[in-house]
Design a protein around this motif. Structure first.
Motif, PDB file in Angstrom:
ATOM      1  N   LEU A  69       0.811  -1.216   0.000  1.00  0.00           N
ATOM      2  CA  LEU A  69       0.000   0.000   0.000  1.00  0.00           C
ATOM      3  C   LEU A  69       0.847   1.269   0.000  1.00  0.00           C
ATOM      4  O   LEU A  69       0.574   2.205  -0.766  1.00  0.00           O
ATOM      5  N   GLU A  70       1.868   1.299   0.842  1.00  0.00           N
ATOM      6  CA  GLU A  70       2.678   2.523   0.943  1.00  0.00           C
ATOM      7  C   GLU A  70       3.365   2.867  -0.362  1.00  0.00           C
ATOM      8  O   GLU A  70       3.320   4.014  -0.820  1.00  0.00           O
ATOM      9  N   GLN A  73       0.734   3.844  -3.073  1.00  0.00           N
ATOM     10  CA  GLN A  73       0.177   5.176  -2.848  1.00  0.00           C
ATOM     11  C   GLN A  73       1.200   6.261  -3.158  1.00  0.00           C
ATOM     12  O   GLN A  73       0.861   7.312  -3.720  1.00  0.00           O
ATOM     13  N   LYS A  74       2.475   6.002  -2.805  1.00  0.00           N
ATOM     14  CA  LYS A  74       3.534   6.972  -3.084  1.00  0.00           C
ATOM     15  C   LYS A  74       3.628   7.258  -4.573  1.00  0.00           C
ATOM     16  O   LYS A  74       3.674   8.423  -4.992  1.00  0.00           O
ATOM     17  N   ALA A  76       1.315   6.626  -6.866  1.00  0.00           N
ATOM     18  CA  ALA A  76       0.060   7.216  -7.345  1.00  0.00           C
ATOM     19  C   ALA A  76       0.045   8.718  -7.077  1.00  0.00           C
ATOM     20  O   ALA A  76      -0.380   9.509  -7.927  1.00  0.00           O
ATOM     21  N   ASP A  77       0.524   9.118  -5.903  1.00  0.00           N
ATOM     22  CA  ASP A  77       0.560  10.537  -5.545  1.00  0.00           C
ATOM     23  C   ASP A  77       1.512  11.315  -6.448  1.00  0.00           C
ATOM     24  O   ASP A  77       1.319  12.516  -6.673  1.00  0.00           O
ATOM     25  N   ARG A 102      -3.997  -2.412  -4.281  1.00  0.00           N
ATOM     26  CA  ARG A 102      -4.328  -1.586  -5.450  1.00  0.00           C
ATOM     27  C   ARG A 102      -5.710  -0.968  -5.294  1.00  0.00           C
ATOM     28  O   ARG A 102      -5.909   0.223  -5.579  1.00  0.00           O
ATOM     29  N   VAL A 105      -5.831   2.072  -2.940  1.00  0.00           N
ATOM     30  CA  VAL A 105      -5.110   3.283  -3.314  1.00  0.00           C
ATOM     31  C   VAL A 105      -6.074   4.332  -3.875  1.00  0.00           C
ATOM     32  O   VAL A 105      -6.975   4.014  -4.652  1.00  0.00           O
ATOM     33  N   GLU A 106      -5.851   5.545  -3.481  1.00  0.00           N
ATOM     34  CA  GLU A 106      -6.655   6.662  -3.990  1.00  0.00           C
ATOM     35  C   GLU A 106      -6.004   7.185  -5.261  1.00  0.00           C
ATOM     36  O   GLU A 106      -4.880   7.671  -5.236  1.00  0.00           O
TER      37      GLU A 106
END
Length: 230
Positions: A69-70, A73-74, A76-77, A102, A105-106
């Motif tokens: 997740l981390e 997300q990193k 994706a951001d 997945r 994740v936003e």
């Protein structure tokens, strides 16, 4: 930017991962009550040294969603796309964990590929993905092509000793003893479903390699794709 991620069962070293500009998420290895991050807390040489002296086989735990997740997300951001290529779902729940992460994740564009294999065969798929990335393919195109390649990838291996099959409960002590006396070298493979199967046996490493050579000749490798041995 397209980020390619795999897991530690690919056996891709930290040095090679840096050369390829990819992320390798390490597996956790247990020797009894002791826990190590593979390739981080314990080297391959240290692992095999412990293996030869351990009374019981080491175990591994599948990666869980938080392990992915981390990093997902990193990226994706940052606006990066992700292609994750992980070991066979028939061998571990790691790939399912990546899918769960997945979905948590936003934002972001994340593709998860079941390699249907493990170890250097998984590494070959990752290398192919890197080659496609460097040729300018999109993340979606890379994931699609790697999924196709995964269905065609073959992994063959010769088991040099029956000791660990006996320790793992795969064969009886009597079978291991007889096989050891006869010099039996099982030949195993990972099939198209991603499961391990016994496909032959030999009386020596040399004859096992000859068996594998004949097997490969009967279904020649694609010259446009990577082939590895070790």
């Amino acid at each position: 930017m397209i980020r390619i991620i795999t897991d530690g069962t690919s056996d891709i070293t930290a040095r090679r991962a840096a050369e390829l500009n990819i992320d390798v998420i390490p597996m956790r290895v247990f020797f009894g009550q002791e826990s190590f991050l593979d390739g981080v807390d314990i080297t391959r040489e240290e692992f095999f040294a412990r293996l030869t002296t351990s009374e019981e086989l080491p175990t591994t735990s599948q990666l869980n969603p938080d392990d992915f997740l981390e990093v997902f997300q990193k990226y994706a951001d940052q606006g990066d796309q992700v292609v994750g290529i992980f070991l066979s779902t028939e061998l571990s729940g790691t790939c399912q964990s990546a899918c769960i992460a997945r979905d948590m994740v936003e934002g972001g564009e994340i593709y998860i590929v079941d390699s249907r294999t493990v170890t250097f065969a998984l590494a070959l798929l990752v290398e192919e993905a890197v080659r496609m990335r460097d040729q300018g393919l999109s993340a979606a195109e890379i994931a699609t092509e790697v999924e196709k390649l995964a269905q065609r990838t073959k992994l063959l291996a010769i088991v040099d000793t029956l000791t660990y099959l006996k320790k793992g409960g795969r064969i009886s002590a009597a079978t291991a003893a007889v096989g050891g006396l006869l010099g039996i070298k099982p030949i195993v493979g990972v099939d198209s479903r991603g499961t391990v199967e016994a496909i032959g046996k030999a009386r020596s490493i040399a004859s096992g390699l000859e068996w594998m050579a004949r097997h490969i000749e009967s279904a020649p490798a694609d010259p446009a794709r990577l082939v590895g041995y070790g």
